[in-house]
Motif scaffolding. Structure first.
Motif, mmCIF file in Angstrom:
data_model
loop_
_atom_site.group_PDB
_atom_site.id
_atom_site.type_symbol
_atom_site.label_atom_id
_atom_site.label_comp_id
_atom_site.label_asym_id
_atom_site.label_seq_id
_atom_site.Cartn_x
_atom_site.Cartn_y
_atom_site.Cartn_z
ATOM 1 N N UNK A 741 -0.241 2.827 2.844
ATOM 2 C CA UNK A 741 0.309 3.413 1.625
ATOM 3 C C UNK A 741 -0.079 2.568 0.411
ATOM 4 N N UNK A 742 0.023 1.245 0.538
ATOM 5 C CA UNK A 742 -0.359 0.373 -0.568
ATOM 6 C C UNK A 742 -1.837 0.548 -0.909
ATOM 7 N N UNK A 743 -2.683 0.661 0.115
ATOM 8 C CA UNK A 743 -4.111 0.871 -0.125
ATOM 9 C C UNK A 743 -4.361 2.206 -0.814
ATOM 10 N N UNK A 744 -3.631 3.239 -0.396
ATOM 11 C CA UNK A 744 -3.804 4.553 -1.014
ATOM 12 C C UNK A 744 -3.380 4.546 -2.475
ATOM 13 N N UNK A 766 2.130 0.386 -10.530
ATOM 14 C CA UNK A 766 3.512 0.874 -10.539
ATOM 15 C C UNK A 766 3.555 2.352 -10.864
ATOM 16 N N UNK A 767 2.716 2.765 -11.783
ATOM 17 C CA UNK A 767 2.628 4.169 -12.155
ATOM 18 C C UNK A 767 2.240 5.032 -10.955
ATOM 19 N N UNK A 768 1.184 4.595 -10.251
ATOM 20 C CA UNK A 768 0.703 5.358 -9.104
ATOM 21 C C UNK A 768 1.676 5.279 -7.931
ATOM 22 N N UNK A 769 2.383 4.158 -7.805
ATOM 23 C CA UNK A 769 3.392 4.063 -6.752
ATOM 24 C C UNK A 769 4.522 5.054 -6.995
ATOM 25 N N UNK A 773 5.651 8.290 -4.597
ATOM 26 C CA UNK A 773 6.950 8.184 -3.944
ATOM 27 C C UNK A 773 7.094 6.922 -3.120
ATOM 28 N N UNK A 774 6.266 5.901 -3.423
ATOM 29 C CA UNK A 774 6.343 4.619 -2.723
ATOM 30 C C UNK A 774 7.409 3.762 -3.400
ATOM 31 N N UNK A 775 8.663 4.024 -3.069
ATOM 32 C CA UNK A 775 9.796 3.442 -3.794
ATOM 33 C C UNK A 775 9.814 1.920 -3.748
ATOM 34 N N UNK A 776 9.661 1.338 -2.552
ATOM 35 C CA UNK A 776 9.725 -0.125 -2.443
ATOM 36 C C UNK A 776 8.584 -0.781 -3.222
ATOM 37 N N UNK A 777 7.398 -0.235 -3.072
ATOM 38 C CA UNK A 777 6.250 -0.780 -3.790
ATOM 39 C C UNK A 777 6.466 -0.687 -5.288
ATOM 40 N N UNK A 778 6.985 0.446 -5.741
ATOM 41 C CA UNK A 778 7.240 0.646 -7.165
ATOM 42 C C UNK A 778 8.269 -0.370 -7.677
ATOM 43 N N UNK A 779 9.326 -0.586 -6.927
ATOM 44 C CA UNK A 779 10.375 -1.532 -7.358
ATOM 45 C C UNK A 779 9.847 -2.963 -7.430
ATOM 46 N N UNK A 780 9.053 -3.358 -6.442
ATOM 47 C CA UNK A 780 8.509 -4.712 -6.449
ATOM 48 C C UNK A 780 7.574 -4.926 -7.623
ATOM 49 N N UNK A 781 6.798 -3.924 -7.955
ATOM 50 C CA UNK A 781 5.855 -4.048 -9.069
ATOM 51 C C UNK A 781 6.576 -4.093 -10.408
#
Length: 903
Positions: A741-744, A766-769, A773-781
């Motif tokens: 998911x992170x790679x995508x 963060x925008x693309x996360x 719908x990559x919630x955890x990735x978005x929050x960390x960024x």
């Protein structure tokens, strides 16, 4: 971008959307089928998405019916998240016609019936109603690539005028732009529009670096001025509700604020500066060092000698014509340590406008026929660890042209302003990231299609000759091959002289300085044992020179038989004889350098911990200082990212030190050490911004080789700070769901990441996360985004595809070729491999279609796709010398294999 960011929704500028379709199949009239329109549509999508900053909406697809076309356009334009500042481009390709009874222009859809054309076609004017009526859209670029499209464009403009006048009024930046591929009563040439459009977008005459957008007027003008445009076809432009220049539909792919308001010469210099610096580093640390023949102390001067026959043949070629492919290439080849880089490095130094003055030509016995003309070599590249694109970029930068493919480079070199061909020296092809594809896909096409425009002087191991289209040395002498191990070029006299020089100079207390009578017989014995390897001779002679007060007896048969024949043996004997029980210590300290990437391994707090991790013994900086004093001749210091880096003197030494090692375990140790030495923040998270440049540049390489890539891809701040060019090639190795998911997410804006600083890269990720719908990735960024910068809170959009997460896994041996096409309107990929199979993949889902095709050959070396009678087919070339055709729908062969008459 299709997003809402914190603060002003329009802060990032207008969003750009593309809807592109083509009607290539007509079930009720196969004679109308135009499969080439699929490729034309793909080319338009490529230009809009990769160069003009558009997001492609895929819902419409290929071969729509009349209702699908209008309904899908209507649904998109009526979506609740449409905004008045959105920019929409619609591209439609297919058959168009002017009805005789009404003079109306109509579009033929997939359901059009030749027996009832008037009822089953779509009047072009209906597009205006579907897109514009009661929607928020204010900015529309409509591209009609159909026969008689000029007629349709004119009608559409007239129909839209009344609505625009009443609804949009004089609102700034609003309007309708219609680009038509043919004037009324003209017929459009299929597939021509995308070619002209791509050329106009990329043409520097359309815009340089300063404008943020391309002028639509200029783009259309460039299309009409192109020499490939037939006289009967002209691109037309209509503006509705506008005067002057249309809105900013086309982002300028060359825009750079850094290069704005400077003259063109400075722009070019700035663009090529990084490449020039990299080439200079390679020249100094690799080629020049080998040319001198000794690297530990520059004050020792030039030790190079001989090789005059090889030099004479190469200089004669450099000064001669290059009218055909036989004169386009020379390959200097030999076994490990035979001095090919020394020969190439000397030529590069002598051709260099400044370095040539430092070469002692008289002392080296170089007459006029052995010295190339100043500037005879335009660029020198050392290919170790370089990708195919790195080498191509180096060539284009040196030629000061812009090209992303071999064909574009050759086209650009047609205007090469010189009395001779563009000449490139490229060494260490066998040490490149992918030697096979570098030779077969980059260098061989340049050789085969040079037409006197380019000349390549290459250094490579013999096994790569056939990849370059050159018969191996076992097939007999070839003009293109300078084999330094062959009788013509071996030069045993030079090897004896080099051995003697090493015996005298390699050590200040060399016993042969006091016993000159022993020098010649010892040098002869060392050279005889070394065969054709200058590296073996250098190490062996260096060992003897370090043996103070010991002059060997050349009549001692046991001593002569013990002399090393290979680089690994010479290195082992040297360390053992000089260091005794400390030889293992030196070997363990040198071993990490055998696995390093880039220019070399940093010392700092990485080299010693790595040596400890690989050996199981504790080593410190004191040990490295000892190594430098006792075995420093094996190590070269270079520079990467402004920091010191260390590597082994020769690739053959690295091969010896890697022998017998568990390479996956070695790279796991690299991964652990590099990660553990990333500093921490006060919140106990790693501060990747302060990681060593080697870590940011090469951690992904080591982690992939260790099977540990998933762990680092879930480190969100690593994604932000890692060097994109060294990270993205490894995404397909991700296996865990969160890593894929992170790679995508990263791939979604791949074209942006390489050109922006980490702060902006974090925002884009963060925008693309959020969109994915990559919630955890978005929050960390977003946690690390500065309060002074905008932060994406949520986002919408449909361009993120889960298929981007998928790795196409099925071949049991390396994949040799790839081709893409469509089948029943869906994008597919066809791959072939060394396992003798051909796979067909659905790119939308990332899954195979049907069972793999057994190609009945050991290896399938090439694959290409086309259509025949409207059906998709693949054509494969096998290692058995046959060519086969396959029906991709059924996976069955078509006809009998064609015997190509060669293996």
């Amino acid at each position: 971008m299709n997003t809402l960011a914190g603060g002003d929704a329009g802060e990032g500028g207008p969003r750009r959307f593309l809807i592109a379709t083509a009607v290539a199949r007509y079930p009720k009239c196969p004679d109308w089928d135009r499969p080439t329109l699929i490729e034309a549509r793909d080319r338009v999508i490529d230009v809009f998405t990769n160069e003009l900053s558009y997001q492609h909406e895929t819902a419409l697809g290929l071969n729509p019916t009349k209702m699908q076309l209008t309904d899908q356009l209507r649904a998109f334009c009526k979506a609740p998240d449409r905004r008045e500042d959105d920019l929409l481009a619609v591209y439609i390709s297919g058959h168009g016609e002017v009805l005789d009874d009404s003079s109306d222009h109509v579009l033929f859809t997939s359901e059009t019936d030749p027996d009832d054309v008037a009822y089953t076609t779509l009047p072009t004017v209906e597009l205006a109603r579907a897109i514009l009526r009661d929607t928020k859209l204010r900015r529309l670029l409509l591209v009609l690539d159909t026969c008689y499209s000029g007629q349709g464009g004119n009608e559409l403009a007239a129909a839209a005028l009344e609505r625009i006048s009443a609804t949009w009024g004089q609102e700034a930046g609003s309007g309708l732009v219609i680009v038509s591929s043919a004037q009324p009563r003209q017929q459009a040439q299929a597939g021509l529009f995308p070619q002209l459009f791509a050329h106009a977008v990329r043409n520097r005459a359309t815009a340089g670096h300063s404008p943020e957008t391309l002028s639509v007027n200029s783009v259309v003008q460039q299309m009409n001025d192109h020499p490939d445009r037939p006289g009967y076809q002209r691109i037309s432009l209509s503006l509705v509700g506008l005067s002057g220049e249309p809105p900013a539909f086309l982002a300028n792919p060359r825009h750079s604020a850094r290069l704005t308001d400077v003259d063109l010469a400075v722009q070019q210099a700035a663009e090529f500066d990084e490449q020039a610096q990299r080439r200079e580093t390679e020249f100094t640390n690799r080629l020049l060092m080998r040319a001198m023949g000794y690297h530990a102390d520059a004050s020792q001067g030039w030790w190079f000698c001989g090789r005059h026959t090889a030099l004479a043949d190469l200089i004669r070629w450099l000064h001669g014509p290059a009218a055909d492919s036989s004169g386009a290439c020379r390959v200097v080849t030999a076994g490990p340590g035979s001095g090919k880089t020394a020969v190439l490095g000397l030529i590069a130094a002598l051709a260099h406008s400044e370095r040539r003055r430092t070469v002692p030509v008289d002392a080296l016995g170089l007459g006029p026929d052995l010295v190339p003309a100043e500037g005879a070599v335009d660029v020198a590249i050392y290919a170790q660890n370089l990708s195919d694109s790195d080498v191509l970029t180096g060539l284009t930068a040196a030629a000061k042209v812009r090209a992303s493919t071999v064909g574009e480079l050759l086209d650009a070199l047609e205007a090469w302003n010189s009395k001779r061909p563009f000449t490139a020296l490229i060494d260490a092809l066998d040490e490149a990231a992918t030697p096979d594809t570098l030779c077969s896909r980059i260098l061989r096409p340049l050789i085969d299609h040079s037409h006197g425009q380019i000349r390549l002087l290459l250094g490579a191991r013999p096994y790569l000759l056939d990849r370059l289209g050159i018969a191996p040395r076992t097939a007999g002498p070839r003009d293109e091959v300078i084999d330094l191990d062959s009788p013509r070029y071996a030069d045993p006299a030079a090897l004896r002289a080099y051995s003697g020089r090493t015996l005298l100079k390699a050590h200040p207390a060399s016993p042969y300085r006091q016993h000159p009578e022993a020098l010649r017989p010892v040098a002869d014995a060392v050279a005889e044992a070394a065969g054709t390897s200058f590296l073996v001779a250098r190490i062996t002679a260096g060992t003897l020179a370090a043996a103070e007060n010991v002059v060997v007896d050349t009549q001692d048969l046991a001593w002569r038989q013990s002399l090393p024949r290979h680089a690994g043996q010479a290195m082992r004997d040297d360390l053992t004889r000089r260091l005794g029980p400390d030889a293992q210590r030196a070997t363990e300290l040198l071993r990490p350098l055998a696995f390093t990437e880039g220019q070399g391994l940093p010392w700092e707090d990485i080299w010693a911990p790595l040596a400890s991790a690989l050996s199981g013994h504790t080593y410190t900086d004191e040990d490295l200082l000892w190594l430098r004093h006792t075995a420093g001749s094996y190590v070269v210091e270079a520079t990467e990212s402004g920091r010191s880096a260390y590597r082994l003197y020769h690739q053959a030494l690295a091969e010896h030190l890697r022998d017998g090692m568990n390479e996956q375990a070695v790279h796991a140790a690299f991964t652990d050490v590099l990660t553990e030495h990333v500093p921490y923040r006060s919140d106990a998270t790693r501060d990747w911004s302060r990681a060593h440049p080697y870590t940011r540049n090469h951690l992904a390489t080591h982690a992939t080789a260790a099977g540990r890539l998933d762990a680092i891809l879930t480190e969100t701040e690593y994604l932000v700070h890692a060097a994109p060019r060294n990270l993205t090639p490894y995404f397909h190795h991700a296996r865990a769901e969160d890593a894929r998911l992170a790679a995508a997410v990263y791939r979604t804006s791949l074209g942006i990441h390489a050109h922006v600083p980490p702060e902006v890269r974090r925002q884009v990720l963060a925008l693309d996360a959020a969109r994915a719908g990559a919630t955890d990735l978005h929050q960390h960024l977003t946690h690390h985004i500065s309060e002074r910068r905008w932060t994406p809170r949520w986002a919408t959009g449909g361009s993120f595809s889960p298929a981007l997460r998928d790795t196409l896994t099925g071949h049991t041996n390396p994949v040799t070729a790839l081709a893409c096409t469509t089948m029943e309107g869906a994008p597919i990929a066809v791959t072939s491999g060394n396992d003798g199979t051909v796979w067909v993949w659905n790119l939308a889902s990332g899954t195979p279609i049907g069972q793999p095709i057994d190609a009945d050959t050991v290896s399938v070396n090439a694959v290409a796709c086309t259509t025949m009678d409207g059906a998709p087919i693949a054509v494969t070339a096998g290692s058995d010398g046959t060519v086969r055709m396959w029906d991709l729908t059924s996976g069955t062969p078509i006809g009998q294999p064609i015997d190509a008459g060669t293996n």
